[in-house]
Design a protein around this motif. Sequence first.
Motif, PDB file in Angstrom:
ATOM      1  N   ASP A   1       0.846  -1.184   0.000  1.00 24.56           N
ATOM      2  CA  ASP A   1       0.000   0.000   0.000  1.00 24.56           C
ATOM      3  C   ASP A   1       0.888   1.242   0.000  1.00 24.56           C
ATOM      4  OD1 ASP A   1      -2.729  -1.004   0.147  1.00 24.56           O
ATOM      5  OD2 ASP A   1      -2.154  -1.847   2.073  1.00 24.56           O
TER       6      ASP A   1
ATOM      7  N   ARG B   1      -8.603  -2.464 -11.998  1.00 25.88           N
ATOM      8  CA  ARG B   1      -8.035  -2.606 -10.661  1.00 25.88           C
ATOM      9  C   ARG B   1      -8.806  -3.662  -9.882  1.00 25.88           C
ATOM     10  NH1 ARG B   1      -7.681   2.574  -7.791  1.00 25.88           N
ATOM     11  NH2 ARG B   1      -6.915   1.212  -6.147  1.00 25.88           N
ATOM     12  N   PHE B   2      -8.072  -4.320  -9.003  1.00 25.53           N
ATOM     13  CA  PHE B   2      -8.709  -5.239  -8.060  1.00 25.53           C
ATOM     14  C   PHE B   2      -8.342  -4.795  -6.650  1.00 25.53           C
ATOM     15  CE2 PHE B   2      -8.606  -7.910 -11.880  1.00 25.53           C
ATOM     16  CZ  PHE B   2      -9.952  -8.232 -11.921  1.00 25.53           C
ATOM     17  N   PRO B   3      -9.296  -4.802  -5.696  1.00 27.09           N
ATOM     18  CA  PRO B   3     -10.672  -5.210  -5.933  1.00 27.09           C
ATOM     19  C   PRO B   3     -11.405  -4.227  -6.838  1.00 27.09           C
ATOM     20  CG  PRO B   3     -10.459  -4.202  -3.761  1.00 27.09           C
ATOM     21  CD  PRO B   3      -9.075  -4.351  -4.306  1.00 27.09           C
TER      22      PRO B   3
ATOM     23  N   ARG C   1     -14.548  -2.587  -6.890  1.00 27.04           N
ATOM     24  CA  ARG C   1     -15.546  -2.354  -5.841  1.00 27.04           C
ATOM     25  C   ARG C   1     -16.940  -2.082  -6.387  1.00 27.04           C
ATOM     26  NH1 ARG C   1     -12.288   0.197  -0.711  1.00 27.04           N
ATOM     27  NH2 ARG C   1     -10.183  -0.285  -1.424  1.00 27.04           N
TER      28      ARG C   1
ATOM     29  N   LEU D   1     -13.090  -3.695   3.903  1.00 32.91           N
ATOM     30  CA  LEU D   1     -11.868  -2.883   3.962  1.00 32.91           C
ATOM     31  C   LEU D   1     -12.092  -1.595   4.760  1.00 32.91           C
ATOM     32  CD1 LEU D   1     -10.540  -3.334   0.305  1.00 32.91           C
ATOM     33  CD2 LEU D   1      -9.485  -4.223   2.398  1.00 32.91           C
TER      34      LEU D   1
ATOM     35  N   PHE E   1     -12.317 -11.939  -2.500  1.00 33.59           N
ATOM     36  CA  PHE E   1     -11.344 -11.267  -3.373  1.00 33.59           C
ATOM     37  C   PHE E   1     -11.116 -12.099  -4.637  1.00 33.59           C
ATOM     38  CE2 PHE E   1      -9.635  -8.684   0.309  1.00 33.59           C
ATOM     39  CZ  PHE E   1      -9.598  -7.448  -0.319  1.00 33.59           C
TER      40      PHE E   1
ATOM     41  N   ARG F   1     -12.172 -11.569  -8.873  1.00 35.93           N
ATOM     42  CA  ARG F   1     -11.380 -11.752 -10.093  1.00 35.93           C
ATOM     43  C   ARG F   1     -12.090 -12.702 -11.053  1.00 35.93           C
ATOM     44  NH1 ARG F   1      -7.499 -10.448  -6.324  1.00 35.93           N
ATOM     45  NH2 ARG F   1      -7.326 -12.462  -5.311  1.00 35.93           N
TER      46      ARG F   1
ATOM     47  N   ARG G   1      -3.113  -4.307  -9.039  1.00 37.97           N
ATOM     48  CA  ARG G   1      -3.275  -5.461  -8.138  1.00 37.97           C
ATOM     49  C   ARG G   1      -4.006  -6.634  -8.809  1.00 37.97           C
ATOM     50  NH1 ARG G   1      -1.802  -4.415  -3.108  1.00 37.97           N
ATOM     51  NH2 ARG G   1      -2.057  -2.348  -2.206  1.00 37.97           N
ATOM     52  N   TYR G   2      -3.571  -7.849  -8.389  1.00 39.70           N
ATOM     53  CA  TYR G   2      -4.191  -9.072  -8.944  1.00 39.70           C
ATOM     54  C   TYR G   2      -4.023 -10.184  -7.911  1.00 39.70           C
ATOM     55  CZ  TYR G   2      -5.502 -12.129 -12.950  1.00 39.70           C
ATOM     56  OH  TYR G   2      -6.120 -13.005 -13.811  1.00 39.70           O
TER      57      TYR G   2
ATOM     58  N   SER H   1      -1.649  -9.923  -4.806  1.00 41.85           N
ATOM     59  CA  SER H   1      -2.144  -9.193  -3.634  1.00 41.85           C
ATOM     60  C   SER H   1      -3.020 -10.116  -2.813  1.00 41.85           C
ATOM     61  CB  SER H   1      -2.993  -7.979  -4.058  1.00 41.85           C
ATOM     62  OG  SER H   1      -2.204  -6.920  -4.501  1.00 41.85           O
ATOM     63  N   GLY H   2      -3.852 -10.878  -3.512  1.00 32.29           N
ATOM     64  CA  GLY H   2      -4.754 -11.790  -2.818  1.00 32.29           C
ATOM     65  C   GLY H   2      -3.994 -12.740  -1.910  1.00 32.29           C
TER      66      GLY H   2
ATOM     67  N   PHE I   1      -1.664 -10.704   0.953  1.00 29.00           N
ATOM     68  CA  PHE I   1      -2.375 -10.112   2.095  1.00 29.00           C
ATOM     69  C   PHE I   1      -3.009 -11.177   2.983  1.00 29.00           C
ATOM     70  CE2 PHE I   1      -2.276  -5.456   1.950  1.00 29.00           C
ATOM     71  CZ  PHE I   1      -1.588  -5.271   0.764  1.00 29.00           C
TER      72      PHE I   1
ATOM     73  N   GLU J   1      -8.156   2.447   6.098  1.00 30.62           N
ATOM     74  CA  GLU J   1      -8.578   1.112   5.693  1.00 30.62           C
ATOM     75  C   GLU J   1      -7.828   0.029   6.448  1.00 30.62           C
ATOM     76  OE1 GLU J   1      -8.936   0.287   1.515  1.00 30.62           O
ATOM     77  OE2 GLU J   1     -10.883   1.289   1.562  1.00 30.62           O
TER      78      GLU J   1
ATOM     79  N   TYR K   1      -5.619  -3.111   7.059  1.00 35.11           N
ATOM     80  CA  TYR K   1      -4.292  -3.512   6.535  1.00 35.11           C
ATOM     81  C   TYR K   1      -3.282  -2.360   6.478  1.00 35.11           C
ATOM     82  CZ  TYR K   1      -6.927  -7.473   4.530  1.00 35.11           C
ATOM     83  OH  TYR K   1      -7.755  -8.542   4.327  1.00 35.11           O
TER      84      TYR K   1
HETATM   85  N1  NYM Z   1      -6.232  -6.724  -1.224  1.00 38.13           N
HETATM   86  C1  NYM Z   1      -6.349  -6.533  -2.564  1.00 38.13           C
HETATM   87  C2  NYM Z   1      -6.366  -8.001  -0.679  1.00 38.13           C
HETATM   88  O1  NYM Z   1      -6.260  -8.173   0.527  1.00 38.13           O
HETATM   89  N2  NYM Z   1      -6.613  -9.051  -1.509  1.00 38.13           N
HETATM   90  C3  NYM Z   1      -6.746  -8.905  -2.865  1.00 38.13           C
HETATM   91  O2  NYM Z   1      -6.982  -9.887  -3.584  1.00 38.13           O
HETATM   92  C4  NYM Z   1      -6.607  -7.581  -3.416  1.00 38.13           C
HETATM   93  C5  NYM Z   1      -6.766  -7.377  -4.889  1.00 38.13           C
HETATM   94  O3  NYM Z   1      -7.137  -4.711  -0.526  1.00 38.13           O
HETATM   95  N3  NYM Z   1      -4.767  -2.998   1.089  1.00 38.13           N
HETATM   96  C6  NYM Z   1      -6.045  -5.572  -0.339  1.00 38.13           C
HETATM   97  C7  NYM Z   1      -4.836  -4.745  -0.616  1.00 38.13           C
HETATM   98  C8  NYM Z   1      -5.238  -3.324  -0.249  1.00 38.13           C
HETATM   99  C9  NYM Z   1      -6.757  -3.361  -0.259  1.00 38.13           C
HETATM  100  O4  NYM Z   1      -6.626  -2.248  -2.376  1.00 38.13           O
HETATM  101  C10 NYM Z   1      -7.409  -2.454  -1.275  1.00 38.13           C
HETATM  102  P1  NYM Z   1      -6.499  -0.785  -3.034  1.00 38.13           P
HETATM  103  O5  NYM Z   1      -5.502  -0.992  -4.122  1.00 38.13           O
HETATM  104  O6  NYM Z   1      -5.996   0.121  -1.918  1.00 38.13           O
HETATM  105  O7  NYM Z   1      -7.882  -0.424  -3.502  1.00 38.13           O
END
Ligand code: NYM
Length: 212
Positions: free
Chosen positions: A18, A44-46, A48, A60, A75, A79, A100-101, A104-105, A108, A151, A153
Motif C-alpha cells: 500500500d 483494478r482489483f478489488p 468495488r 476494507l 477477493f 477476479r 493489483r491481482y 495481492s490476494g 495479504f 482502511e 491492513y
Molecule cells: N487486497 C487486494 C487483498 O487483501 N486481496 C486482494 O486480492 C486484493 C486485490 O485490498 N490494502 C487488499 C490490498 C489493499 C486493499 O486495495 C485495497 P487498493 O488498491 O488500496 O484499492
Amino acid sequence: RACNIESRGALIVLEGLDRCGKTSQSSRLVSYMEGLGNSVELWRFPDRTTNVGKMISAYLLNQSELDDRTIHLLFSANRWEKRSMMETKLKAGTTLIVDRYSYSGVAFSSAKGVDLEWCKAPEIGLLAPDLVLYLDMPPEKAAERGGYGDERYERLEFQKKVAQCYRILHDPSWKMVDACQPMEDVQKQLQEIVLDHVLACQKGKPLSLLWS
Ligand code: NYM
C-alpha cells in the motif's frame, strides 16, 4: 480474407505494498500507451463496483467483519467474475493495465497466517499476467508517504508481513522496479519494460493460466 494470427493485448499487473505508487503509475502507463495509439484499459482489483466488490469494500472500510478465509474467497471471486470480460478484451487486442491481482490476494491473506498454498488454490485457472511489475519500496518508506488511510491492513507492522509474503511469491519473471526513485524515473522504466511485452503479445505469445 487474410488469415494472419490476430494480435492480442497484454495482461500487465502492477503489484506492491500500500502507498508504493501503483495507482498513479498505472494511470500514467495507460496514458502513455494510449498516446502511442494502443488500445488499453486501466483495471483494478478489488473492483468495488460489483456486488462482491461492495462486500469487499465494506470489509476494507471496517464496516463489516468477515472470517479471513471468507474474505480471501471474495477477493478471488471478484477476479473470477471479471475473467471472461478480461479474456474477451485481451483477445480483441486491448492491453489491460491492472492495479493489483492474485498476488495481492495471496500476499495479504497469507500475511494473516493463512496457509500460502491454500491461498493460491482459488486463483488457479485465472489468466496469468504476461508481466508483473513489482514496485519495490521498504514498508517504512511507504508508511512515510502521506501516511496511511483508515482502511484495514494500512499499518506498518502488517505491511512488513505482506512484504515478506511478496518475497516468497515473487519469481524471476517479475520485473522489480525501485519505487523510491523519483516518479518520472519509475515511469520511464515501466514504459520501457511494458513496450517490450506488448510487442511480444502482438507477435502471438499465447495466453496462459495461473498458477504458472
Ligand atoms: N487486497 C487486494 C487483498 O487483501 N486481496 C486482494 O486480492 C486484493 C486485490 O485490498 N490494502 C487488499 C490490498 C489493499 C486493499 O486495495 C485495497 P487498493 O488498491 O488500496 O484499492
